[in-house]
Structures are given as C-alpha cells and as structure tokens.
Enzyme design. Structure first.
Site, short mmCIF file in Angstrom:
data_model
loop_
_atom_site.label_atom_id
_atom_site.label_comp_id
_atom_site.label_asym_id
_atom_site.label_seq_id
_atom_site.Cartn_x
_atom_site.Cartn_y
_atom_site.Cartn_z
N ASP A 44 63.71 3.51 71.94
CA ASP A 44 65.11 3.11 71.90
C ASP A 44 65.45 2.14 73.03
O ASP A 44 64.74 2.06 74.04
CB ASP A 44 66.00 4.35 71.99
CG ASP A 44 67.30 4.22 71.20
OD1 ASP A 44 67.71 3.08 70.92
OD2 ASP A 44 67.90 5.26 70.88
N ASP A 53 72.48 3.35 63.34
CA ASP A 53 72.85 4.73 63.70
C ASP A 53 73.82 5.32 62.69
O ASP A 53 74.12 6.51 62.75
CB ASP A 53 73.51 4.75 65.09
CG ASP A 53 72.50 4.59 66.21
OD1 ASP A 53 71.30 4.76 65.96
OD2 ASP A 53 72.93 4.30 67.35
#
Length: 763
Positions: A499, A563
C-alpha cells in the site's frame, strides 16, 4: 544529479526492449523496418536539410505503421503514427503533407522534430526544455545516426553541437499487438551541468480526425472516471505531482472521431508507464496540427546531468485501431500480459481473495481472524490476506508504520497459529505492508527522524499522520528489504498487499527534488524482493487505485482498483479501468451489505454479480452475513471459478450501455462461448429496457443462451423473456447473427440487479 553515470527510467518490458529485439541486436533491413533513400522532397527550410537527400524510416508491425523522415544532418520528423496503411511509403506521406507559407507566419513552414525542442522554432510547447544556468536553452537537434535494433525497433540519435546535447529516440513496435513503445534519452556532452526541466517521451502527431479526447480522472473511492473533451483549439494539460500515479490524473488518454465507439471507428490510446509524477498534454496548433506528449514531470533542479550522464524518459505506450476503443484496450491488455507481467502470475488461476480489512480494521486477535479464515474457506476463498494492524504499535492509523515486526501485544506467539490454520484450510497467506511510509509515532521515526523526504524549511503537508521514507538512502532501502524478506521467509508469505496511502508533496532529499529517484527505488525494492522469493506475488494498492500503471505492473501482479466496495459504483470504476488494464489484474471484491464508504445497502446477489468480472475477492465480516447470503456468496464464487479462465483469458468487451445500465462481456478467443453481465443501476424513463446487443460472437454459429445469475427469475412480471427462452432452464439456441444484430430483450428488473448470461456454441 546522482552518482550514477546513467539516469535511466525507461520502461522496457520483460525482454528489456519494450517487446522488440534485444538492445544492440544487429540485422539487415527488413520489410518491417526499412530505411528509404529518396531525392529532394517538398520545399522546406533549407537549414533543415542542407544535403537535399532525404531518408525515411518505415516501422511496421501488428497493424501499426510509424513513418519517420530521418535524414542525416536534418531534424528527424514523425510523418505518421497510426493504423497501418499497407503499401504506403513514408516519402508519399511527406509529399502529401506539403505545407506552405501563410501570411503572418514564418517565411518557411516550421516542421518541428520528434520532440519539438525550442530550437526548431515551432509554435506551441516544446517536448524538451533544458539549459545550463539559463544558457544553451535553444537546443536544435540534428540527426547523426539511425540504428536498427531488430526487425521492429529503431534508435534515432541526434546531437546539437552548439549546446552540446545528444538525444536518442528509441522506438519499437510489438509485432503481436502493434503497441508502440517509445522513449527519449538526453546526454550532456559539456563540462557544465545540464538542467533538464522537461522531456517528453515523444511528441506524437494526432490524426486530425480525432476530435474527441477522453482523459481519466476521479478521486479516492471514485477512480477511473472518464472525462470527454470535444474539439478545441489550444491545450489540454494534465499534471500530476502526487508522487504516485494518483487518483485524479491518470497518465493516459484515449482519442477518437465523433463517430468512434467501442466497436468501430478510428481510435487511439496513450499511456505513460511510470508510477511517479507526470504530465500529459494535447495541443491543437493554429496551423491545424495536433500533438500529444507525455513524460515524467520533475521538480525544479531535480534532473541535473553532469558531463556524460544520461537521462531516459519512461516509456510512452501508444496504440491505434480502426475498430474502436475495445480493440485499443485489447492491444493494451495483450501487451501487458505478454510483455510486462511476470509469468509467476500465470502459473495458476488467479486465487479468490479474502481480505480482513473491512471485517476487523485494527481490532486484531487470533480467534476472530481464525474464525474469519474458516468462514472464508467455506465459501471458496483461496487466498487469505491479513490487512493493516498486525505490526508494532499499530492499533490505529497514526502509529506504527515503519515498525515491521509482529506486534507482541496482539500476537504474543507471532502469526504462526493464524498462518498455520490458513494453510490447513487450503489457502495461501498474504500480508499487508506500507513500506514507503512512516508514522512519527513509531520506533523507526524516533530513532531516525532524518529518514524522510521533505523540503528544507517547509512544513510537511499533514496527510494521514505519516511521512514518506527516503528510499534513495541505502540504509533505508536495506532496512525495509531486511524486515520484509525476513517476515516472508519466517511465515511462508505468498502475497504482499503493498500500500501507499499518501501523496508525497515535497519529495526532497539532501535539499534536491528526489521523486524520480524515489520511484526507481520503489521499483528496485519490489524487484529485489521478488528475486529473493521467486513465488511471491505483490498487489499494488495506493488507497485503492492510486498507483495503477504499466510501470508498477513490471513488479506487481494485481491492482487494488478502489477502496470503494459499493457494488453499484464498482461497475463504473471497473469499466473505466478496463480501458488500460485487463480483468485478471483488476481486484474486485464483494463488500458488506451496507457499504462502509457510501452507506448504500445491496443484496448479496448484486454484490456477488458485481465482483465476478475481475480478480474476484471478498472484504466483509462473514460472521455478520446471513446463512442464506453465505450460500449465495458460495454459489457466486463457484460461478466465477467455473468461468475464471474465460473472464481472465477471453476478450473483454465494453458494450453499448445506457446512462442507467452497464453491459460488458468476455468472449473466448475462438468464439466458442461468452459470459455477459447486464447490470441495471438506476431506473429509466421507459417502461421497458432497450434490447441488449451481444458482440464478439461468430455470426455463422449457433449459441445456447442461458441466464446463470441470479438463480431465480428476477423479472418483476411474468411471463417474460426468461420464461419464453427458458433462460433459467436449458436455455434456447439462437444464431450469433441474431444475437448481435437483433439482440435480446432484458426482463423488467429492479435497480441494483445484475444478470449474467452464458452463451455456448452448440457445434
């Protein structure tokens, strides 16, 4: 700028040359790459061709044709780049494009060059801007050498003796897909440093018929939105200095005519294979010419070349087609799969994921996570990914980043019990990292506050309570590699979710801009980990789809697309992302009943159907789902696995949809079967929906049509087409011609309903 003699960011594909032959390979001139000698061409600026003897390069492959006027002593010029025109030679195009003096302009037509450097005098922005302390800025490059690099590649090298700058343009066409990859390298030949403010990979002419530009923008949780721009005069500029691909300024664009659609018409796509800062611009000059240029955007003084140092741009990847936007995407997809992705991701079917994030967030404990693993295995998960919260003092997002060891507070015996149970259940184990970031509240930062990027005297921009580590420092790079590789080895980790959750606003190191070197360091760290662990796979996540490009995909196997697990929004995000990236790398998850980002609620049938087309996964608390819904989820995962080879290996099609629907499909390469998804996202004004037209089939073959999702009749009234064609039973056989030319009437259904049709040839 650096100690390296060569500053090289060129994206090259697995074979090291963007899909062409190995660099330096010798060979005779072939049909695919021909250097043509001709007599005098149309009248031009005499200074542009002092010898009067014109040479041309014709580069062909995979349905693409690039014609270059490449005369020694003159400025090299791209005459044409686009779909192949068999039998056409570059000299013809040079004559056909003859320009003349126009009142109020220069006395001779200005033709520019391959990067339109300032010394060409051409109007509009230059593709190369460099200087030495404000001197030597009017660079005017003249061709010195044309070098064949295999049958589909060429290097065109130029020099400006006055400013002591050398430039090489490397172009190659992938013969299978017709994808053009091009980059430009700049070398300083003088003793004084050369400051490079801007260098495009190439300035490509844009066909004057392509009056529509499609850029890709968005935001966090709303990636890959398409912005359509009509005919204009002037410039479209998209600049990104987020330090990652970004959510809002994707480094790519499509172009087409006013009548181009997904399945027909002249179309093109352009993309910069680079994960750092970028600039894309399209310029329509007052003289009627249109040009597109893309390159890395640097900070002031960031790219400074000492004598003998060389900078190479990231690759511009360009695709053209006469068959619409779908075909452009197919070429991008095939090139990515054949020339960019590592083969490790093709060794097995893409595993169905279970990710823990939206189930537990930071509330980790063995019993809960093991229970989730057991539920995930029961519904068909093949890979279990433990997300954020397992390390250091990471009980919330403002602490612990950088402390890459298993938290003794949460896991006193380490992760061994959880990992063992996951593997007993037949799943791979994956782990979340955010290697490039550090929290001030961490042991690492307290010990090494100087290990972060920043600008002297400038306060850091607050962003998620974290800073960007300076990976250009050897000690930082080695620290991260050691911590990560030790964990991978100890626990047999098969997968890393990598990430990157913040922009890097002031990427300074030692007082100088460093995003260029930082991006290269990220690539090297990923590459070194994959070399140390040949089976390890990596997912590129950056608050969702904030780092999704062909540069990062040399080192990653999957993109976390967004997301946002809202099933309705996912249709738009996946459709946008599919312009450049194939479904096999686009992560697409079943979220919770109530979406944590939008607050909307969806049935399990709709959540599952919306995730089937992609690299399927789950991100929800399975313990909170009803047993009946878990059975639906299990059935949907089984359906995905049944057709996974078709979804990930077939031809993906974006089909004609309305403002309230999304219609897509995957068709086998031999046209023996197809899987199509029709989603109704909103109510429409009409009483009944329009017929949907299938595509990609063989019109001469017969296909049995069945509805494989949902498993019960979704029609709001009966009888409907579902009954008439026995779509939930044995189906009905129709000709490919009828299915594509006449289409099928969808049943009347509620919004947030998704129908999946399977078509199978009967011969």
């Amino acid at each position: 700028m650096a100690d390296d003699a060569e500053i090289d960011t060129g994206f090259t594909g697995r074979n090291g040359n963007g899909g062409g032959a190995p660099n330096g390979q010798a060979g005779d001139v072939s049909e695919d790459l021909a250097i043509h000698h001709h007599g005098p061409a149309p009248a031009k600026d005499p200074a542009d061709n002092p010898a009067g003897d014109h040479q041309f390069v014709a580069l062909r492959g995979g349905g693409t044709f690039v014609a270059i006027e490449a005369t020694v002593g003159a400025r090299p010029i791209i005459l044409y780049a686009g779909p192949d025109m068999p039998g056409v030679e570059p000299a013809e195009l040079a004559t056909l494009a003859t320009r003349q003096h126009a009142p109020g302009t220069a006395a001779v037509p200005l033709r520019g060059s391959m990067i339109n450097e300032i010394g060409t005098g051409i109007s509009g922005p230059s593709g190369l801007v460099a200087h030495r302390g404000g001197q030597d800025w009017a660079i005017d490059l003249r061709l010195e050498q044309v070098e064949q690099r295999g049958p589909h590649a060429v290097s065109i090298c130029c020099k400006d003796a006055n400013t002591a700058v050398a430039v090489c343009h490397d172009l190659s066409i992938d013969p299978a897909t017709g994808v053009l990859t091009s980059s430009t390298s700049i070398e300083n030949l003088a003793d004084a440093d050369l400051e490079l403010d801007w260098c495009a990979a190439l300035c490509l002419p844009l066909d004057q018929r392509m009056e529509k530009i499609y850029s890709f923008t968005g935001r966090w949780s709303g990636e890959f939105a398409i912005e359509e721009i009509d005919t204009f005069q002037g410039s479209i500029v998209r600049e990104n200095k987020a330090g990652r691909t970004s959510h809002d300024v994707f480094p790519g664009a499509f172009a087409g005519t006013p009548t181009t659609n997904e399945e027909s018409g002249l179309a093109a796509g352009f993309h910069l294979a680079w994960s750092g800062n970028s600039r894309l611009r399209v310029d329509r000059h007052s003289d009627g010419r249109s040009l597109i240029q893309i390159g890395e955007m640097s900070f002031p003084g960031e790219i400074r070349l000492e004598r003998g140092q060389r900078y190479q741009t990231p690759d511009l990847i360009a695709v053209w087609s006469q068959d619409g936007f779908n075909d452009v995407s197919h070429r991008f997809h095939d090139y990515l799969c054949d020339q960019v992705l590592d083969r490790r991701s093709f060794a097995k079917p893409r595993p169905v994921h279970y990710n823990t994030w939206e189930a537990v967030y930071f509330n980790h404990d063995d019993e809960t996570l093991i229970a989730l693993a057991e539920h995930a295995a029961a519904v068909g998960a093949e890979r279990y990914v433990l997300d954020d919260g397992w390390f250091g003092g990471r009980r919330h997002e403002d602490a612990g980043l950088g402390d890459w060891w298993v938290s003794e507070d949460v896991y006193p015996d380490g992760l061994h019990r959880l990992v063992s149970r996951v593997k007993e259940l037949g799943m791979e184990f994956g782990l979340w990292f955010e290697p490039e970031m550090v929290n001030p509240d961490s042991d690492l930062f307290r010990a090494h506050p100087d290990w972060v990027l920043g600008a002297d005297g400038v306060d850091a921009v607050p962003f998620r309570g974290q800073h960007t580590l300076d990976l250009t420092r050897v000690e930082v790079f080695d620290y991260l590699f050691d911590k990560i590789t030790n964990l991978v080895s100890e626990y047999g980790i098969a997968y890393i979710k990598w990430d990157m959750n913040r922009d890097t606003n002031y990427p300074g190191s030692g007082g100088r801009g460093a995003m260029h070197a930082q991006t290269k360091a990220v690539y090297r760290l990923m590459e070194r980990l994959r070399e140390a662990h040949p089976e390890l796979e990596i997912e590129s996540c950056s608050s969702g789809g904030g780092r999704a490009d062909f540069g990062i995909m040399r080192y990653a196997d999957r993109i976390w697309t967004s997301d946002n697990n809202d099933a309705r929004t996912r249709h738009q995000i996946m459709r946008g992302g599919s312009h450049f990236l194939p479904l096999r790398v686009l992560g697409n998850h079943v979220g919770p009943r109530r979406c944590h980002i939008t607050g909307r609620k969806f049935t399990m049938h709709f959540r599952v159907a919306s995730a089937i087309f992609g690299h399927m996964g789950m991100e929800l608390d399975l313990r909170a789902e009803r047993e009946a819904d878990l059975e639906v989820l299990k059935a949907g995962i089984a359906l995905h696995k049944q057709h996974r080879e078709l979804i990930h290996g077939g031809r993906f099609l974006r089909l004609k949809s309305t403002s309230t629907t999304n219609f897509i499909g995957c068709v086998a390469r031999d046209k023996s079967e197809g899987l199509f998804s029709y989603a109704k996202l909103e109510s429409e004004l009409r009483t009944l929906p329009d017929r949907i037209m299938f595509s990609g089939l063989d019109p001469a073959r017969q296909y049995r049509v069945r509805m494989v999702w949902p498993t019960q009749n979704p029609s709001l009234s009966t009888p409907s087409i579902v009954d008439a064609a026995k779509l939930l039973e044995g189906g009905t056989v129709f000709s490919g011609a009828a299915l594509m030319g006449h289409g099928i009437q969808p049943p009347l259904i509620f919004p947030d309903t998704c129908l999946i049709y399977h078509l199978e040839a009967t011969d």
